[in-house]
Design a protein around this motif. Structure first.
Motif, PDB file in Angstrom:
ATOM      1  N   ARG A 185       0.854  -1.190   0.000  1.00  0.00           N
ATOM      2  CA  ARG A 185       0.000   0.000   0.000  1.00  0.00           C
ATOM      3  C   ARG A 185       0.889   1.239   0.000  1.00  0.00           C
ATOM      4  N   ARG A 186       0.545   2.208  -0.822  1.00  0.00           N
ATOM      5  CA  ARG A 186       1.299   3.471  -0.840  1.00  0.00           C
ATOM      6  C   ARG A 186       1.075   4.210   0.474  1.00  0.00           C
ATOM      7  N   PRO A 187       2.120   4.811   1.038  1.00  0.00           N
ATOM      8  CA  PRO A 187       1.929   5.580   2.271  1.00  0.00           C
ATOM      9  C   PRO A 187       1.074   6.825   2.037  1.00  0.00           C
ATOM     10  N   ILE A 188       1.171   7.401   0.835  1.00  0.00           N
ATOM     11  CA  ILE A 188       0.360   8.552   0.431  1.00  0.00           C
ATOM     12  C   ILE A 188      -0.126   8.256  -0.986  1.00  0.00           C
ATOM     13  N   ASP A 189      -1.413   8.432  -1.218  1.00  0.00           N
ATOM     14  CA  ASP A 189      -1.983   8.142  -2.535  1.00  0.00           C
ATOM     15  C   ASP A 189      -1.243   8.918  -3.628  1.00  0.00           C
ATOM     16  N   SER A 190      -1.076   8.288  -4.781  1.00  0.00           N
ATOM     17  CA  SER A 190      -0.390   8.906  -5.910  1.00  0.00           C
ATOM     18  C   SER A 190      -1.070  10.213  -6.296  1.00  0.00           C
ATOM     19  N   GLY A 191      -0.280  11.266  -6.378  1.00  0.00           N
ATOM     20  CA  GLY A 191      -0.795  12.571  -6.774  1.00  0.00           C
ATOM     21  C   GLY A 191      -1.356  13.405  -5.645  1.00  0.00           C
ATOM     22  N   SER A 192      -1.401  12.859  -4.440  1.00  0.00           N
ATOM     23  CA  SER A 192      -1.934  13.617  -3.300  1.00  0.00           C
ATOM     24  C   SER A 192      -0.888  14.589  -2.763  1.00  0.00           C
ATOM     25  N   ILE A 193      -1.348  15.571  -2.030  1.00  0.00           N
ATOM     26  CA  ILE A 193      -0.451  16.543  -1.405  1.00  0.00           C
ATOM     27  C   ILE A 193       0.515  15.798  -0.486  1.00  0.00           C
ATOM     28  N   GLY A 194       1.789  16.122  -0.614  1.00  0.00           N
ATOM     29  CA  GLY A 194       2.822  15.495   0.214  1.00  0.00           C
ATOM     30  C   GLY A 194       3.449  14.267  -0.425  1.00  0.00           C
ATOM     31  N   GLU A 195       2.862  13.782  -1.490  1.00  0.00           N
ATOM     32  CA  GLU A 195       3.400  12.617  -2.183  1.00  0.00           C
ATOM     33  C   GLU A 195       4.572  13.068  -3.052  1.00  0.00           C
ATOM     34  N   THR A 196       5.691  12.340  -3.031  1.00  0.00           N
ATOM     35  CA  THR A 196       6.913  12.804  -3.698  1.00  0.00           C
ATOM     36  C   THR A 196       7.355  11.945  -4.880  1.00  0.00           C
ATOM     37  N   ASP A 197       6.629  10.884  -5.188  1.00  0.00           N
ATOM     38  CA  ASP A 197       7.020  10.003  -6.297  1.00  0.00           C
ATOM     39  C   ASP A 197       5.753   9.510  -6.986  1.00  0.00           C
ATOM     40  N   VAL A 198       5.145  10.377  -7.790  1.00  0.00           N
ATOM     41  CA  VAL A 198       3.848  10.111  -8.410  1.00  0.00           C
ATOM     42  C   VAL A 198       3.834   8.771  -9.144  1.00  0.00           C
ATOM     43  N   TYR A 199       4.914   8.447  -9.848  1.00  0.00           N
ATOM     44  CA  TYR A 199       4.956   7.216 -10.641  1.00  0.00           C
ATOM     45  C   TYR A 199       5.446   6.001  -9.856  1.00  0.00           C
ATOM     46  N   GLY A 200       5.900   6.216  -8.640  1.00  0.00           N
ATOM     47  CA  GLY A 200       6.408   5.105  -7.831  1.00  0.00           C
ATOM     48  C   GLY A 200       7.704   4.531  -8.352  1.00  0.00           C
ATOM     49  N   ALA A 201       8.418   5.284  -9.165  1.00  0.00           N
ATOM     50  CA  ALA A 201       9.595   4.767  -9.868  1.00  0.00           C
ATOM     51  C   ALA A 201      10.877   4.789  -9.042  1.00  0.00           C
ATOM     52  N   GLN A 202      10.829   5.300  -7.822  1.00  0.00           N
ATOM     53  CA  GLN A 202      12.046   5.390  -7.017  1.00  0.00           C
ATOM     54  C   GLN A 202      11.936   4.616  -5.711  1.00  0.00           C
ATOM     55  N   GLN A 203      10.963   3.747  -5.605  1.00  0.00           N
ATOM     56  CA  GLN A 203      10.699   3.085  -4.333  1.00  0.00           C
ATOM     57  C   GLN A 203      11.404   1.742  -4.161  1.00  0.00           C
ATOM     58  N   HIS A 204      12.169   1.312  -5.145  1.00  0.00           N
ATOM     59  CA  HIS A 204      12.887   0.044  -5.055  1.00  0.00           C
ATOM     60  C   HIS A 204      14.201   0.165  -4.282  1.00  0.00           C
ATOM     61  N   ALA A 205      14.656   1.380  -4.022  1.00  0.00           N
ATOM     62  CA  ALA A 205      15.967   1.606  -3.417  1.00  0.00           C
ATOM     63  C   ALA A 205      16.222   0.796  -2.132  1.00  0.00           C
ATOM     64  N   PRO A 206      15.270   0.676  -1.205  1.00  0.00           N
ATOM     65  CA  PRO A 206      15.562  -0.110  -0.002  1.00  0.00           C
ATOM     66  C   PRO A 206      15.928  -1.571  -0.282  1.00  0.00           C
ATOM     67  N   LEU A 207      15.449  -2.124  -1.379  1.00  0.00           N
ATOM     68  CA  LEU A 207      15.759  -3.516  -1.723  1.00  0.00           C
ATOM     69  C   LEU A 207      17.179  -3.683  -2.259  1.00  0.00           C
ATOM     70  N   MET A 208      17.739  -2.640  -2.822  1.00  0.00           N
ATOM     71  CA  MET A 208      19.021  -2.734  -3.508  1.00  0.00           C
ATOM     72  C   MET A 208      20.148  -3.278  -2.624  1.00  0.00           C
ATOM     73  N   GLY A 209      20.159  -2.903  -1.363  1.00  0.00           N
ATOM     74  CA  GLY A 209      21.246  -3.294  -0.476  1.00  0.00           C
ATOM     75  C   GLY A 209      21.032  -4.581   0.300  1.00  0.00           C
ATOM     76  N   VAL A 210      19.926  -5.264   0.069  1.00  0.00           N
ATOM     77  CA  VAL A 210      19.667  -6.523   0.787  1.00  0.00           C
ATOM     78  C   VAL A 210      20.759  -7.533   0.435  1.00  0.00           C
ATOM     79  N   LEU A 211      21.413  -8.073   1.467  1.00  0.00           N
ATOM     80  CA  LEU A 211      22.526  -9.004   1.272  1.00  0.00           C
ATOM     81  C   LEU A 211      22.049 -10.437   1.193  1.00  0.00           C
ATOM     82  N   ILE A 212      22.576 -11.145   0.209  1.00  0.00           N
ATOM     83  CA  ILE A 212      22.250 -12.556  -0.013  1.00  0.00           C
ATOM     84  C   ILE A 212      23.542 -13.358   0.099  1.00  0.00           C
ATOM     85  N   PRO A 213      23.585 -14.377   0.972  1.00  0.00           N
ATOM     86  CA  PRO A 213      24.804 -15.197   1.069  1.00  0.00           C
ATOM     87  C   PRO A 213      24.963 -16.056  -0.185  1.00  0.00           C
ATOM     88  N   MET A 214      26.172 -16.055  -0.703  1.00  0.00           N
ATOM     89  CA  MET A 214      26.470 -16.821  -1.911  1.00  0.00           C
ATOM     90  C   MET A 214      27.196 -18.110  -1.544  1.00  0.00           C
TER      91      MET A 214
END
Length: 107
Positions: A78-107
């Motif tokens: 669920r989006r924390p703030i609806d797309s296009g609403s006041i206070g929303e900073t990423d209308v397209y949701g295109a920058q929300q994957h960043a927290p996943l980038m650093g997840v470490l996986i043992p090889m």
């Protein structure tokens, strides 16, 4: 010693996007079956991890699914703030994957 790699290093595609005005979807797609299986079999990608990374409650996760034929997994929250609403900073949701980038996986 176990080597770790980040999802950013392992995935071919790591992206986020709108899933309607009220949800965000993160797609993680691999082009290497071994990498995909290591991530899936690690058990690291869980609802608990998503809650921690995105500071949300489990009820805010509508989907967390691995799809073997595509060597991919999808997370929809669920989006924390609806797309296009006041206070929303990423209308397209295109920058929300960043927290996943650093997840470490043992090889």
């Amino acid at each position: 010693m176990t080597e770790n790699k980040t999802l950013y290093e392992l995935a071919k595609v790591l992206r986020s996007k709108n899933s309607g005005p009220f949800e965000l979807t993160m797609d993680v797609i691999f082009d290497n079956r071994d990498y995909y299986n290591k991530v899936k079999d690690s058990g690291i990608i869980t609802k608990e991890l998503v809650c921690k990374l995105y500071n949300i409650e489990e009820k805010d996760i509508s989907t967390l699914v691995f799809f073997d034929p595509a060597m991919a997994f999808k997370i929809t929250i669920r989006r924390p703030i609806d797309s296009g609403s006041i206070g929303e900073t990423d209308v397209y949701g295109a920058q929300q994957h960043a927290p996943l980038m650093g997840v470490l996986i043992p090889m």
